[in-house]
Design a protein around this motif. Structure first.
Motif, PDB file in Angstrom:
ATOM      1  N   LEU A  45       0.826  -1.213   0.000  1.00  0.00           N
ATOM      2  CA  LEU A  45       0.000   0.000   0.000  1.00  0.00           C
ATOM      3  C   LEU A  45       0.858   1.260   0.000  1.00  0.00           C
ATOM      4  O   LEU A  45       0.503   2.267  -0.628  1.00  0.00           O
ATOM      5  N   VAL A  46       1.987   1.225   0.707  1.00  0.00           N
ATOM      6  CA  VAL A  46       2.900   2.371   0.727  1.00  0.00           C
ATOM      7  C   VAL A  46       3.381   2.676  -0.686  1.00  0.00           C
ATOM      8  O   VAL A  46       3.316   3.827  -1.155  1.00  0.00           O
ATOM      9  N   VAL A  47       3.872   1.661  -1.372  1.00  0.00           N
ATOM     10  CA  VAL A  47       4.391   1.854  -2.724  1.00  0.00           C
ATOM     11  C   VAL A  47       3.276   2.265  -3.689  1.00  0.00           C
ATOM     12  O   VAL A  47       3.451   3.169  -4.518  1.00  0.00           O
ATOM     13  N   LEU A  48       2.123   1.623  -3.566  1.00  0.00           N
ATOM     14  CA  LEU A  48       1.000   1.974  -4.440  1.00  0.00           C
ATOM     15  C   LEU A  48       0.544   3.405  -4.196  1.00  0.00           C
ATOM     16  O   LEU A  48       0.267   4.151  -5.150  1.00  0.00           O
ATOM     17  N   GLY A  49       0.477   3.811  -2.925  1.00  0.00           N
ATOM     18  CA  GLY A  49       0.087   5.187  -2.607  1.00  0.00           C
ATOM     19  C   GLY A  49       1.038   6.194  -3.231  1.00  0.00           C
ATOM     20  O   GLY A  49       0.605   7.200  -3.812  1.00  0.00           O
ATOM     21  N   HIS A  50       2.333   5.927  -3.131  1.00  0.00           N
ATOM     22  CA  HIS A  50       3.318   6.828  -3.735  1.00  0.00           C
ATOM     23  C   HIS A  50       3.251   6.799  -5.254  1.00  0.00           C
ATOM     24  O   HIS A  50       3.509   7.810  -5.909  1.00  0.00           O
ATOM     25  N   MET A  51       2.897   5.638  -5.815  1.00  0.00           N
ATOM     26  CA  MET A  51       2.774   5.527  -7.268  1.00  0.00           C
ATOM     27  C   MET A  51       1.582   6.347  -7.773  1.00  0.00           C
ATOM     28  O   MET A  51       1.636   6.961  -8.852  1.00  0.00           O
ATOM     29  N   LEU A  52       0.513   6.363  -6.996  1.00  0.00           N
ATOM     30  CA  LEU A  52      -0.696   7.086  -7.391  1.00  0.00           C
ATOM     31  C   LEU A  52      -0.553   8.598  -7.245  1.00  0.00           C
ATOM     32  O   LEU A  52      -1.252   9.359  -7.921  1.00  0.00           O
ATOM     33  N   GLU A  53       0.346   9.039  -6.382  1.00  0.00           N
ATOM     34  CA  GLU A  53       0.405  10.434  -5.949  1.00  0.00           C
ATOM     35  C   GLU A  53       0.446  11.459  -7.083  1.00  0.00           C
ATOM     36  O   GLU A  53      -0.255  12.466  -7.024  1.00  0.00           O
ATOM     37  N   PRO A  54       1.227  11.259  -8.123  1.00  0.00           N
ATOM     38  CA  PRO A  54       1.252  12.294  -9.176  1.00  0.00           C
ATOM     39  C   PRO A  54       0.104  12.209 -10.177  1.00  0.00           C
ATOM     40  O   PRO A  54       0.029  13.051 -11.075  1.00  0.00           O
ATOM     41  N   TYR A  55      -0.781  11.228 -10.040  1.00  0.00           N
ATOM     42  CA  TYR A  55      -1.759  10.966 -11.108  1.00  0.00           C
ATOM     43  C   TYR A  55      -3.199  10.998 -10.578  1.00  0.00           C
ATOM     44  O   TYR A  55      -3.888   9.989 -10.542  1.00  0.00           O
ATOM     45  N   PHE A  56      -3.627  12.177 -10.187  1.00  0.00           N
ATOM     46  CA  PHE A  56      -4.987  12.346  -9.681  1.00  0.00           C
ATOM     47  C   PHE A  56      -5.914  12.880 -10.775  1.00  0.00           C
ATOM     48  O   PHE A  56      -6.738  13.758 -10.541  1.00  0.00           O
ATOM     49  N   ASP A  57      -5.745  12.341 -11.974  1.00  0.00           N
ATOM     50  CA  ASP A  57      -6.586  12.773 -13.087  1.00  0.00           C
ATOM     51  C   ASP A  57      -7.885  11.985 -13.179  1.00  0.00           C
ATOM     52  O   ASP A  57      -8.732  12.276 -14.014  1.00  0.00           O
TER      53      ASP A  57
END
Length: 362
Positions: A45-57
């Protein structure tokens, strides 16, 4: 006459990396594999959360991100407290603490090159701010050192009174105008979860007790969202409550932090009690430190590839990238050479100490 070694000297003399691959962990043969599975789930979840962070489109990415941050940091910290023994031998404590400090310094320096500070933003505050995810390592050092120090002096840091005081401090600290510097806010905001984790080793709770409170989760989440909405924010802004890294701008921020802590506590205790053992997650769970320290560089590579339109950035692809980063970091962390990445100074020093002398060869 032989001079006796001090505790710190003994720690330094045995300042080495374990044989399982160099990652910092007080591994116990009788530790609960179910909790290793939980740690594995949380690092994903930590890695996935950081992966999602720049892509809130897309709304899906935002909702998924908010859900992850509602509990994953409190629960991860709770587990850190659960696996920490403040009454352990002094030599063992200082050995693991020095290794953790070494990893922090090494990756802080690397982070300054991988994520350079713009010249127009270069100031004391920026230099004192840990590179991205290193805030957790810095805070963990404080939690370990303070718990060790207080416990050795006979203070019951896991009593109900101590935990309540720590929660009050986590609320009050928001009035101090210090934000990211030295992870000040987050260290004090999340300290109660570390203490609760230590307490759970000696006192258990029934699922029935927490199941009653789980019904409060939708209410807490709804109120929290309404407060953010009232302040002119959007769904993503709810995460600022869960970050715990900002001082207050209005009294509503203090209420939001209180609600966020309550929400994180209920979800953490419920998941802690109910999460099943998953064998593949056991392995990942014993490699959380190398994954945590190394994943940010994998993220940087994927972010560059996405920004140059080489890779797609839909939600399912972001999940796959996160899993690939975890697989690579876990593979590296499980190899003996990883100790030269995580703890290079102590590993090299250990090699020199282990070289046979000329007299020993004869």
């Amino acid at each position: 006459m032989k001079v006796p070694l001090t505790t710190m000297q003994k720690a330094l003399s045995t300042f080495s990396t374990n044989k399982r691959g160099g990652y910092l962990v007080d591994y116990q043969s009788n530790r609960d594999s179910r909790l290793d599975s939980l740690k594995g789930f949380l690092i994903i979840l930590v890695v996935l959360g950081h992966m999602l962070e720049p892509y809130f489109d897309t709304p899906v990415n935002i909702i998924l991100y908010v859900m992850i941050y509602s509990f994953h940091m409190p629960l991860f910290i709770l587990l850190s407290g659960y696996f920490f023994n403040p009454m352990q031998e002094d030599t063992k404590f200082w050995r693991s603490t020095l290794k953790l400090l070494e990893s922090l310094i090494i990756f802080w320096i690397i982070g300054l090159f991988a994520y350079p500070i713009p010249e127009d933003s270069l100031n004391t505050s920026m230099l004192l701010t840990p590179s991205w995810s290193l805030w957790y390592i810095l805070s963990l050092l404080f939690w370990r050192l303070s718990s060790y120090y207080l416990a050795k002096r006979g203070i019951d840091i896991t009593s109900s009174r101590s935990i309540i005081i720590s929660f009050l401090i986590s609320i009050v600290v928001g009035i101090i105008p210090i934000s990211l510097e030295l992870s000040f806010q987050r260290t004090l905001v999340f300290f109660p979860f570390f203490l609760i984790g230590m307490r759970l080793k000696s006192s258990s709770f029934s699922l029935k007790q927490i199941r009653i409170w789980i019904f409060a989760v939708p209410v807490l989440a709804a109120v929290l969202y309404l407060i953010v909405k009232y302040q002119g924010g959007i769904l993503y802004n709810v995460c600022y409550t869960f970050f715990g890294n900002r001082p207050y701008s209005t009294y509503l921020d203090a209420i939001s932090r209180g609600l966020g802590l309550a929400l994180g506590l209920i979800l953490s205790l419920f998941i802690f009690k109910t999460f099943p053992r998953v064998p593949i997650l056991d392995i990942i769970g014993t490699l959380t430190l190398p994954i945590y320290l190394l994943h940010i560089y994998g993220l940087k590579i994927f972010n560059l590839l996405i920004d140059h339109n080489i890779l797609p950035s839909t939600t399912i692809y972001l999940m796959l990238y996160a899993l690939l980063i975890i697989a690579i970091a876990a593979t590296i962390g499980s190899r003996p050479f990883s100790r030269y990445i995580l703890n290079p100074i102590s590993s090299i020093a250990r090699n020199f100490r282990q070289k046979p002398t000329a007299s020993a060869i004869k």
